[in-house]
Design a protein around this motif. Sequence first.
Motif, PDB file in Angstrom:
ATOM      1  N   GLY A  31       5.082 -30.106 -13.487  1.00 17.78           N
ATOM      2  CA  GLY A  31       3.932 -30.834 -12.948  1.00 17.78           C
ATOM      3  C   GLY A  31       4.186 -32.322 -12.951  1.00 17.78           C
ATOM      4  O   GLY A  31       5.319 -32.786 -13.152  1.00 17.78           O
ATOM      5  N   SER A  32       3.117 -33.085 -12.741  1.00 19.28           N
ATOM      6  CA  SER A  32       3.292 -34.539 -12.643  1.00 19.28           C
ATOM      7  C   SER A  32       3.236 -35.218 -14.021  1.00 19.28           C
ATOM      8  O   SER A  32       3.847 -36.275 -14.210  1.00 19.28           O
ATOM      9  N   ASP A  89      -4.094 -27.517 -16.002  1.00 21.05           N
ATOM     10  CA  ASP A  89      -5.091 -27.791 -14.969  1.00 21.05           C
ATOM     11  C   ASP A  89      -6.499 -27.874 -15.551  1.00 21.05           C
ATOM     12  O   ASP A  89      -7.365 -28.525 -14.988  1.00 21.05           O
ATOM     13  N   LYS A  99      -3.383 -22.781 -16.151  1.00 23.48           N
ATOM     14  CA  LYS A  99      -2.174 -23.437 -15.668  1.00 23.48           C
ATOM     15  C   LYS A  99      -1.701 -22.717 -14.404  1.00 23.48           C
ATOM     16  O   LYS A  99      -2.176 -21.655 -14.086  1.00 23.48           O
ATOM     17  N   GLY A 100      -0.748 -23.365 -13.733  1.00 24.63           N
ATOM     18  CA  GLY A 100      -0.188 -22.713 -12.559  1.00 24.63           C
ATOM     19  C   GLY A 100      -0.554 -23.386 -11.252  1.00 24.63           C
ATOM     20  O   GLY A 100      -0.264 -22.855 -10.183  1.00 24.63           O
ATOM     21  N   LYS A 126      -8.888 -33.243 -17.196  1.00 24.30           N
ATOM     22  CA  LYS A 126      -8.567 -31.827 -17.436  1.00 24.30           C
ATOM     23  C   LYS A 126      -9.331 -31.242 -18.625  1.00 24.30           C
ATOM     24  O   LYS A 126      -9.287 -30.050 -18.864  1.00 24.30           O
TER      25      LYS A 126
HETATM   26  O1  LIG Z   1       0.778 -25.488 -14.703  1.00 20.63           O
HETATM   27  C1  LIG Z   1       1.386 -26.334 -14.109  1.00 20.63           C
HETATM   28  C2  LIG Z   1       2.378 -26.024 -13.058  1.00 20.63           C
HETATM   29  O2  LIG Z   1       2.440 -24.660 -12.817  1.00 20.63           O
HETATM   30  C3  LIG Z   1       1.147 -27.771 -14.410  1.00 20.63           C
HETATM   31  O3  LIG Z   1       1.466 -28.005 -15.742  1.00 20.63           O
HETATM   32  C4  LIG Z   1      -0.291 -28.081 -14.135  1.00 20.63           C
HETATM   33  O4  LIG Z   1      -0.560 -27.793 -12.776  1.00 20.63           O
HETATM   34  C5  LIG Z   1      -0.621 -29.549 -14.435  1.00 20.63           C
HETATM   35  O5  LIG Z   1       0.045 -30.377 -13.542  1.00 20.63           O
HETATM   36  P1  LIG Z   1      -0.130 -31.946 -13.534  1.00 20.63           P
HETATM   37  O6  LIG Z   1       0.570 -32.465 -14.745  1.00 20.63           O
HETATM   38  O7  LIG Z   1       0.491 -32.391 -12.251  1.00 20.63           O
HETATM   39  O8  LIG Z   1      -1.610 -32.240 -13.580  1.00 20.63           O
END
Ligand SMILES: O=C(CO)[C@H](O)[C@H](O)COP(=O)(O)O
Length: 235
Positions: A31-32, A89, A99-100, A126
């Motif tokens: 993720g970011s 998420d 997540k995902g 989150k």
């Molecule tokens: O579960 C994930 C990917 O499958 C990520 O960890 C989740 O989407 C959070 O991403 P971000 O750090 O961009 O908010």
Amino acid sequence: MEAKNKGKAAAAKAAVDNHVKTSQVVGIGSGSTIVFAVQRIAERVKDEGLSVICIPTSFQARQLIQENGLTLGSLDRNPKIDVAIDGADEVDKDMNCIKGGGACQTQEKIVASNAKEFYIIADISKQSKELGTTWKQGIPIEVIPSAYRPVQLTLEEMLGGQANLRMGVKKAGPVVTDNGNFVIDWQFQSLPKDWNKINQQIVLIPGVLDTGLFINMAKKAYFGREDGSLVEQTK
Ligand SMILES: O=C(CO)[C@H](O)[C@H](O)COP(=O)(O)O
């Protein structure tokens, strides 16, 4: 730095500084937000001589590890992980997560469940009181491609709501995971009371690999605010 990124960076720095020690095997999420954690690990390698083996949870994580000059390990060679760090998420007050969003949940769950300690890093948006109230895109479920239609129908018949096949952006057709599978995002009709039971029911559907429901897995969550301040949460 963009305000949201300030929060992500603060959360990542705190988790890496508090929990990553030399000689450890470290699970790297996707993720970011995880980008900031990998950058912080690389900084500590350079400044302090920190030495760690990093286990990726996705193609993206593998690239990040390599681009930052860190040591790349694998679950074959390093099946016992000391600490895993990942984004999320949505995280509720009991530390259960969805997540995902990036379709990496199956490998993320394998790495997190083989880690002695699992930490979540995220921006403050989150944090949620009750799971399922802020992440509106549905529960990510990885499915074997040939089973996607029967799994969709079973989910809708068994649990209600809508089971959507995740479609690609700038790519015709469905999203294909790093494992060569599809993702169904299940949108519930009414908020489930027992997420653990829901998770178990979904995982038992033939064709399902795993879900993005991480129940009772995280030890602590670090949420970063836009001003760079932190909220630390444990169960
Ligand atoms: O579960 C994930 C990917 O499958 C990520 O960890 C989740 O989407 C959070 O991403 P971000 O750090 O961009 O908010």
